[in-house]
Design an enzyme around this catalytic site. Structure first.
Site, PDB file in Angstrom:
ATOM      1  N   ASP A 139       8.810  -1.384   0.575  1.00  0.00           N
ATOM      2  CA  ASP A 139       7.698  -0.898  -0.253  1.00  0.00           C
ATOM      3  C   ASP A 139       6.553  -0.448   0.648  1.00  0.00           C
ATOM      4  O   ASP A 139       5.386  -0.677   0.364  1.00  0.00           O
ATOM      5  CB  ASP A 139       7.226  -2.007  -1.209  1.00  0.00           C
ATOM      6  N   ILE A 154      -8.578  -4.334  -6.850  1.00  0.00           N
ATOM      7  CA  ILE A 154      -8.818  -3.373  -5.754  1.00  0.00           C
ATOM      8  C   ILE A 154      -7.598  -2.509  -5.489  1.00  0.00           C
ATOM      9  O   ILE A 154      -7.609  -1.660  -4.594  1.00  0.00           O
ATOM     10  CB  ILE A 154      -9.212  -4.103  -4.455  1.00  0.00           C
TER      11      ILE A 154
END
Length: 851
Positions: A703, A586
């Protein structure tokens, strides 16, 4: 004699008659003008009203049949002006007005002394015709959705004493011509887009100013003008968050009338001038926080006898805090965290002190905790973590009836924890990382609002008191002590966050040691003979199964999966490996793929499979993952566990049906309203602020991107993907980022040439996400003709005429554009090329909450 006088009288009347007639005519004309003035003012004010859009009907009482002084939002007072006996003020703030302001009619109103159009939605430039309002003494256009340059023509308002244009989109330089407003007492330009260098003439001439606010203008590129020190009448000076650099001029020592000075969140450097504060006898609030000041803090500040707030956190100050500071009679707040202060904390003046908050975390203070701290009846927060304090905890540490937060973690405190019987308002107690011994006081269970307890990494012994079950705890951390005995069952089953590891002597449900094991040992012996007969057969079967698995999985059998779960979910390492195929993918990122896996009980989890996990051993990875799994915040995704194999780590996260923010933005139609987008932005900011400022030890995300923002029900965001660098190692982390081109636009420009990551890099990444929410466009825009990333796309349009309308998502109604413009301004600040011009996440949260 009488005859002569009577003979002269007709002649005298004849000579005076022209003067009498002239005087009578003037009086009649004045009376007639006075009678006509209300009619004239009615017409002018109604013309002004007709130019406005009044959706709520706030000006419905404005009618020619009613005296204008009786109209709503109109105030009339007696005037000393010969030309206008009545002074008129229009108080039109917060009425939802818009439209074009008919300043021409407005400025013809005789005696117009005050005009307040604040908190409306005009969405236009500041009307130049306002410069013709000759009698205007007060002009307030704050938060009125005004934009464009600051008109120099306003310098013609010779009677002006107060000018407030705060909270708009005013841009460009501050015109030096405004120095002509010599009678100006209040100048508020806070929260605009002003830029450039401030002209010295402004402050050389505006010597009548009492109040000056230039804060929140992050595009200013100016040093502090020395001329400010000559403004002898100045009482309130607010310059925070406006890109000021350099040192504090010594001329500031002449501001003897100052009551509030705020220079926080700038790029100021150097030492504070010697004698700073010696003459500030009226100073109530001093804020120099979040700059780059260094050196010792001058002792003169302890002469500010009226000082209530002293805030210098987030600098590089050294030496001792001024000794007399602690004894100032009205001082309520001392914030000096994140500096390099040293020395001992002095004894407080006990009952005469009004101190409410002392925060001196992350310095080098040594010695004992002041014994007098419990005598301060107003103290509600004492925080001194990450220092070198030693000795024992004072018995009266919590005797203040207001004490709510105590944080003395990560010091060298020894001895036992005293009974906190008197601390009925204590909410948070953090004593981790010390050398405390003895038992956990059972009296903690009697404190009615105690919610957070962190006693980890000490030498505590004995059992966990059953009385703690009386509390509505959100956190109980007693890990890494020497506790023993049965854990009270409600603490294991009822808490969202309880940490017990590192105490081999503890036993109970879900722990490695089962308290009932000795009772079952005897019963087990009776079954031993029966079980023994089956062992040989099962062993042979296991060998066969292992051989089959070895063939199926090839070389992976040489580094078998090791699964560690932090929450009870039904999954095995083999289940994970079997589900790692492309149809379950996904998401893809720099460190690997994200798989959606459905468990045996129907629950779903998202698993981020990290291919570049460096050379960390299982023990090292486990320690890092345990630290990450301890993080608890409503806007931070929970880590359910991880699976380890040599060269590969898979992190298991909770899964949400809505998917990620990136999924939503990249959908064929991003049909999410502004309120929900704002909710997402605020939630992400709160989660990031928690990692940066509130979690110990503080953590960087490194991140952050829209694919790492998961969306729960009601668009409640969860920040995921944090701390990956700690698991894969710094070298592998940087290598993976350099090889990934898809998410480059989230990375702060300075990351390419600095070795030490900072929280401002995360702020940049958040700014990119905020731009996505404001524009409705994904961060990467390969289809765009002129640039491929959203930051460049916005920068090329932001300063164009009507640039904001080109940037804001056109699917959002225009009624929401004021808030969107404010969010856009915040996003531009977060993505500033210069890191020191970006706000920290605390400031971002406050800005979003204000929207």
């Amino acid at each position: 004699m009488a005859t002569t006088s009577g003979a002269c009288l007709p002649l005298l009347l004849l000579l005076l008659s022209p003067l009498i007639i002239s005087s009578y005519s003037a009086a009649a004309a004045a009376a007639e003008a006075e009678a006509e003035q209300p009619v004239q003012v009615h017409g002018l004010l109604l013309s002004f009203k007709d130019s406005l859009h009044d959706p709520a009907g706030a000006l419905a009482t404005w009618s020619s049949s009613t005296p204008y002084c009786n109209w709503s939002h109109v105030t009339c007072t007696d005037s000393s002006s010969a030309s206008s006996p009545v002074a008129v003020s229009l108080q039109l703030q917060g009425l939802g007005l818009s439209g074009d302001i008919n300043a021409t009619a407005l400025c013809r109103v005789p005696g117009l002394a005050g005009l307040r159009l604040a908190s409306n939605a005009f969405n236009q430039t500041v009307p130049l015709q306002l410069s013709r309002c000759a009698s205007l003494a007060s002009l307030n256009l704050s938060s009125g959705a005004f934009w464009g340059p600051l008109p120099e023509q306003l310098a013609a308002l010779a009677s002006l004493t107060s000018l407030d244009l705060s909270g708009n989109d005013i841009e460009g330089t501050v015109p030096p011509g405004l120095a002509a407003l010599r009678g100006l007492q209040v100048l508020n330009l806070r929260g605009n887009r002003l830029s450039g260098v401030l002209h010295p003439a402004l402050f050389r001439n505006l010597t009548s100013l009492h109040y000056l606010d230039l804060s929140g203008n992050q595009f200013l590129e100016s040093q502090l003008p020395p001329e400010l020190g000559g403004m002898a009448s100045l009482r309130w000076l607010f310059l925070q968050g406006s890109g000021f650099s350099g040192e504090i001029p010594e001329t500031f020592l002449g501001l003897e009338q100052l009551e509030a000075l705020d220079l926080s969140m700038n790029s100021l450097t150097g030492a504070v001038p010697p004698g700073f504060g010696l003459k500030f006898q009226k100073l109530l609030s001093l804020d120099l926080s979040r700059n780059g000041f260094s050196g010792p803090f001058p002792n003169g500040v302890d002469k500010c006898l009226m000082l209530q707030r002293f805030e210098v956190q987030g600098n590089a100050f050294t030496g001792e805090l001024p000794a007399g500071l602690w004894s100032l009679p009205d001082l309520q707040v001392i914030r000096a965290e994140n500096n390099r202060f040293s020395g001992r904390l002095p004894e407080f003046p006990g009952g005469v002190s009004r101190l409410e908050q002392v925060q001196v975390d992350n310095n080098s203070f040594s010695g004992a905790i002041p014994q007098s701290i419990g005598l301060i009846r107003t103290m509600y927060r004492f925080s001194a973590s990450l220092n070198e304090l030693n000795g024992s905890l004072p018995d009266n540490l919590c005797d203040s009836p207001a004490m709510s937060i105590i944080n003395i973690s990560h010091n060298a405190i020894s001895g036992s924890i005293p009974d906190f019987n008197n601390c009925k308002r204590l909410v948070s107690l953090s004593l981790s990382g010390n050398g405390l011994t003895g038992t956990i006081p059972a009296s903690l269970g009697d404190l009615p609002v105690l919610t957070y307890i962190d006693l980890s990494s000490n030498g505590l012994t004995g059992a966990i008191p059953a009385e703690l079950q009386n509390l509505k705890l959100a956190l109980l951390n007693v890990s890494y002590n020497r506790l023993s005995g049965r854990v009270p069952p409600e603490l294991v089953s009822g808490l969202p966050a309880v940490f017990l590891e590192g105490n081999p002597g503890l036993c109970g449900p879900g722990l490695p040691s089962d308290c009932d094991a000795p009772l079952r040992k005897h019963q087990g012996l009776a079954l031993a003979a029966t079980v023994a007969s089956l062992v040989t057969g099962l062993a042979l079967l296991a060998v066969g199964v292992f051989a089959v698995c070895r063939r199926i999985h090839g070389n992976r059998s040489s580094s078998p999966w090791k699964l560690v779960l932090f929450h009870p979910i039904k999954i095995t390492g083999e289940d994970l490996f079997a589900a790692f195929h492309d149809k379950n993918v996904i998401g893809r990122g720099a460190f690997g793929k994200v798989h959606l896996i459905e468990l045996q009980d129907g629950q779903k989890v998202a698993v981020k499979r990290l291919f570049s996990s460096g050379k960390l051993t299982f023990r090292e990875v486990k320690n890092e993952m345990k630290a990450l799994a301890k993080i608890r915040h409503k806007n931070v995704a929970k880590i359910a566990g991880f699976c380890y194999s040599e060269g590969e780590v898979s992190v298991i996260y909770e899964y949400f049906q809505r998917g990620s923010l990136q999924d939503m933005i990249c959908a064929p139609k991003f049909a999410v309203g502004w309120n929900d987008r704002l909710k997402i932005a605020l939630g992400v900011a709160q989660g990031l602020a928690y990692l940066h400022h509130d979690y110990t030890p503080r953590m960087l995300h490194r991140d952050l991107k829209s694919s790492n923002v998961l969306l729960a029900d009601e668009f409640e965001p969860r920040v995921a993907g944090f701390g990956i660098h700690r698991v894969v190692g710094e070298k592998a982390y940087r290598s993976s980022l350099d090889s990934d081109l898809n998410d480059k636009c989230y990375i702060a420009p300075e990351q390419n040439f600095t070795k030490n990551p900072t929280n401002l890099m995360d702020v940049y990444s958040f700014g990119v996400i905020l731009l996505e929410l404001v524009t409705g466009r994904p961060a990467e825009q390969p289809a765009s003709k002129d640039c491929s990333d959203i930051v460049s796309w916005v920068r090329r349009r932001i300063n164009l005429i009507d640039g904001a309308s080109q940037i804001l998502d056109p699917s959002i109604p225009r009624t929401e554009q004021q808030g969107m413009k404010a969010a856009l301004e915040l996003a531009v600040g977060c993505t500033s090329v210069k890191p020191d011009q970006r706000p920290d996440m605390y400031e971002v949260v406050r800005s979003l909450q204000a929207l």
